[in-house]
Design an enzyme around this catalytic site. Structure first.
Site, PDB file in Angstrom:
ATOM      1  CB  CYS A 112       1.592  -3.026  -3.186  1.00 17.09           C
ATOM      2  SG  CYS A 112       2.550  -4.555  -3.199  1.00 17.09           S
ATOM      3  CG  HIS A 244       4.387   0.143  -3.833  1.00 17.61           C
ATOM      4  ND1 HIS A 244       4.720  -0.369  -2.596  1.00 17.61           N
ATOM      5  CD2 HIS A 244       4.365  -0.916  -4.690  1.00 17.61           C
ATOM      6  CE1 HIS A 244       4.887  -1.677  -2.701  1.00 17.61           C
ATOM      7  NE2 HIS A 244       4.683  -2.026  -3.951  1.00 17.61           N
ATOM      8  CG  ASN A 274       7.112  -4.649  -2.916  1.00 15.68           C
ATOM      9  OD1 ASN A 274       6.421  -4.163  -2.024  1.00 15.68           O
ATOM     10  ND2 ASN A 274       6.608  -4.983  -4.102  1.00 15.68           N
TER      11      ASN A 274
END
Length: 317
Positions: A112, A244, A274
């Site tokens: 990520c 993020h 996500n």
């Protein structure tokens, strides 16, 4: 000498799965997911739609947005943890799709935090003077790593890609500074229970949610505060905060602790879920498409991912 973003583009697969649709085959419901994550839907790539295909779609948009020729690109970096194959790299396949030859192309794996890592690497390579136009991509097919019986993880992720075109800046615009970190001792907080050299399979995502939440807040806050202090910036100087997009609670808590005003925080997790390394460039592309960013604006990126890996970046638009 620093790099600047001259174009961006995002791509999301056409298939959308809402929380209600997910609840038909997972022991969950819309309220449970929204309350804990802020997510209402996610995009899911088809069986024959791979990470390289998502990357290509976003790359084409970024190239068009930058108004450069594809032949101007002299380096490709793809940030991904879900490559089509163990080898070759997604970047190498993408180079072929774009009709480019003999330019370096490689994948970067920081999950990520991949896009923030990739930005620092790309900036260093541009600063070396060897490369002029870099295609930097975050692309993921995260749904390929999901255990659909584990509601603590399968509700969180989606598929997508975001790309930027980077060139050397000739003025004060561009990357001001960035920092990146890792803590391998914490790898068991978030990992896949398989791998090529472990058992020959990719495995599925395993996550200790509460521990990850605490680490995310602590490490991203420290990274941001250190970056601002090192460059003599205050929180009030930030025009847009693009974190993020993992979980709305993490985003909101971080903004609260840093005293970042609500209207400055870019949130796409509700619709995108996500998308790992793709989440920041996708959010940037969404913000840019809104027409809100203006020259001179200060953008703050920050991310954390498995590894643990994390970091932040300051950019003057």
């Amino acid at each position: 000498m620093t790099c600047k973003i001259i174009g961006s583009g995002g791509y999301l697969p056409s298939k959308i799965v809402s929380n209600d649709e997910l609840a038909k085959f997972v022991d969950t419901n819309d309220e449970w997911i929204r309350t804990r994550t802020g997510i209402t839907q996610r995009h899911i790539a088809g069986d024959t739609e791979y990470t390289s295909h998502l990357a290509l779609k976003s790359a084409e948009k970024a190239i068009a947005d930058a108004r450069v020729s594809v032949n101007d690109i002299d380096l490709i970096i793809t940030c991904t943890t879900t490559p089509d194959n163990s080898f070759p790299s997604v970047a190498s396949k993408l180079q072929g799709y774009l009709g480019l030859t003999n330019i370096p192309s490689f994948d970067l794996q920081a999950v990520c935090a991949g896009f923030v890592y990739g930005l620092q690497v790309a900036n260093s390579l541009i600063a070396s003077g060897k490369y002029k136009t870099v295609l930097l991509i975050g692309a993921e097919k995260m749904t390929s790593l999901l255990d659909w019986s584990d509601r603590s993880t399968c509700v969180l992720f989606g598929d997508g890609a975001g790309s930027v075109i980077l060139q050397r800046s000739s003025d004060d615009s561009g990357l001001i500074d960035s920092n990146i970190f890792s803590s391998g001792a914490d790898y068991e907080i978030l990992y896949t229970n398989g791998g090529v050299s472990m058992n020959g399979i990719s495995g599925k995502i395993v996550m200790q949610g509460q521990k990850l939440f605490r680490h995310a807040i602590e490490k991203m806050q420290q990274s941001i505060e250190d970056l601002l202090h090192a460059n003599q910036f205050s929180v009030s100087d930030i025009d847009y905060f693009i974190p993020h997009q993992a979980n709305i609670r993490i985003i909101n808590k971080l903004a609260e602790l840093l005293n970042i005003e609500e209207h400055k925080v870019v949130k796409t997790v509700e619709k995108h879920a996500n998308c790992s390394a793709a989440s920041i460039p996708l959010a940037l592309s969404t913000l840019k498409a809104s027409g809100k960013i203006k020259k001179g604006d200060i953008l703050l990126f920050s991310a954390i991912g498995a590894g643990l890996t994390w970091g932040s970046a300051l950019i003057r638009w």
